[in-house]
Write an enzyme that holds these catalytic residues in place. Structure first.
Site, mmCIF file in Angstrom:
data_model
loop_
_atom_site.group_PDB
_atom_site.id
_atom_site.type_symbol
_atom_site.label_atom_id
_atom_site.label_comp_id
_atom_site.label_asym_id
_atom_site.label_seq_id
_atom_site.Cartn_x
_atom_site.Cartn_y
_atom_site.Cartn_z
ATOM 1 N N CYS A 9 0.778 -1.362 -0.080
ATOM 2 C CA CYS A 9 -0.036 0.006 -0.058
ATOM 3 C C CYS A 9 0.809 1.121 0.098
ATOM 4 O O CYS A 9 1.853 1.264 0.858
ATOM 5 C CB CYS A 9 -0.695 -0.044 1.248
ATOM 6 S SG CYS A 9 -1.152 1.317 2.101
ATOM 7 N N VAL A 49 -4.292 0.431 7.491
ATOM 8 C CA VAL A 49 -2.828 0.666 7.709
ATOM 9 C C VAL A 49 -2.375 1.848 7.038
ATOM 10 O O VAL A 49 -3.319 2.115 5.935
ATOM 11 C CB VAL A 49 -2.067 -0.703 7.351
ATOM 12 C CG1 VAL A 49 -2.164 -1.632 8.288
ATOM 13 C CG2 VAL A 49 -2.533 -1.111 6.039
ATOM 14 N N SER A 62 -1.558 8.186 7.427
ATOM 15 C CA SER A 62 -0.099 8.150 7.152
ATOM 16 C C SER A 62 0.047 9.683 7.100
ATOM 17 O O SER A 62 1.274 10.160 7.500
ATOM 18 C CB SER A 62 -0.022 7.594 5.726
ATOM 19 O OG SER A 62 -0.849 8.190 4.531
HETATM 20 N N1 LIG Z 1 -5.973 7.889 4.921
HETATM 21 C C1 LIG Z 1 -5.423 6.767 5.087
HETATM 22 C C2 LIG Z 1 -5.678 5.579 4.184
HETATM 23 C C3 LIG Z 1 -5.303 4.316 4.591
HETATM 24 C C4 LIG Z 1 -5.674 3.083 3.544
HETATM 25 O O1 LIG Z 1 -6.683 3.292 2.777
HETATM 26 N N2 LIG Z 1 -5.353 1.991 4.023
HETATM 27 C C5 LIG Z 1 -5.636 1.025 3.554
HETATM 28 C C6 LIG Z 1 -4.630 0.101 2.935
HETATM 29 S S1 LIG Z 1 -3.786 0.715 1.504
HETATM 30 C C7 LIG Z 1 -6.347 0.243 4.295
HETATM 31 O O2 LIG Z 1 -6.009 -0.016 5.573
HETATM 32 N N3 LIG Z 1 -7.583 -0.577 4.105
HETATM 33 C C8 LIG Z 1 -8.273 -1.237 5.008
HETATM 34 C C9 LIG Z 1 -9.844 -0.722 4.959
HETATM 35 O O3 LIG Z 1 -9.907 0.306 4.735
HETATM 36 O O4 LIG Z 1 -10.508 -1.383 5.923
HETATM 37 C C10 LIG Z 1 -3.957 6.844 5.480
HETATM 38 O O5 LIG Z 1 -3.559 7.750 4.798
HETATM 39 O O6 LIG Z 1 -3.378 6.175 6.062
#
Ligand SMILES: N[C@@H](CCC(=O)N[C@@H](CS)C(=O)NCC(=O)O)C(=O)O
Length: 199
Positions: A9, A49, A62
């Site tokens: 990711c 994450v 992040s």
């Molecule tokens: N805005 C968040 C987005 C993080 C995100 O979308 N992570 C995804 C993986 S790339 C995730 O954890 N997805 C699982 C979910 O949303 O349940 C950041 O910047 O950390």
């Protein structure tokens, strides 16, 4: 310090890049597939994450994490000091997230090929359109490597895996990529799966 991180990711990747740039020791917990570690489910109400744990502090998103790391570990600094330039960098971060990150998220999540093609084209055109900004300075908006570069580089790294070619259309972006991708910190930030994203 512990980072829950996905090996593929780009949100996790920008966090790993900041950690590598500052040479911070961290335990990385690899999060893959639908099963999430129990700890992460308890710590982060959004179950996303990257998630960072620093003693009693738990951070997710992040952007929140990289800004914390830059303040908690000031060397090397990854944001300018002057308030006006800081605000311009924050605006650049906002725009990259709003434009490139959301298009990359859409492309990765696309359920049909038409939707994927639309996001792919929009992302490619948007990156190529910013070619002159890449030409102006060694790094994005700056001669110093910054949080903005840590945010852009994970997307540029993934372009071949997205079926996007900007190198042949925009020499300044190609030069920028060669410069950033050859940094020791960038190489150290890559997981095995990310290494395979570029031939
Ligand atoms: N805005 C968040 C987005 C993080 C995100 O979308 N992570 C995804 C993986 S790339 C995730 O954890 N997805 C699982 C979910 O949303 O349940 C950041 O910047 O950390």
């Amino acid at each position: 310090m512990t980072l829950f991180s996905s090996p593929t990711c780009f949100h996790s990747h920008r966090t790993r890049l900041v950690l590598a740039e500052k040479n911070i020791s961290v335990e990385i917990v690899k999060v893959e597939g639908p099963e999430l570690p129990e700890d992460l489910l308890d710590l982060n109400p959004y179950h996303t994450v990257p998630t960072l744990v620093d003693r009693d502090l738990v951070l997710y998103d992040s952007r929140v994490i990289i800004e914390y790391l830059d303040e908690r570990f000031p060397h090397p600094p990854l944001m300018p000091v002057d308030p006006v330039t800081r605000a311009q960098f924050r605006l650049a971060l906002y725009r990259i997230e709003k434009d490139w990150y959301s298009l990359a998220d859409q492309l990765e999540a696309a359920s049909d090929s038409k939707q994927a093609a639309r996001s792919r084209k929009m992302l490619e055109e948007s990156i190529v359109a910013s070619s002159e900004v890449f030409r102006a300075r060694r790094f994005f908006l700056s001669d110093e490597f910054s949080l903005v570069d840590c945010t852009i580089a994970p997307i540029l790294w993934r372009l071949p895996s997205y079926g996007i070619d900007v190198e042949s259309r925009a020499q300044p972006i190609k030069n920028y990529m060669n410069d950033v991708f050859s940094r020791r910190s960038f190489q150290d930030s890559l997981t095995e799966l990310e290494q395979e994203m570029r031939p």
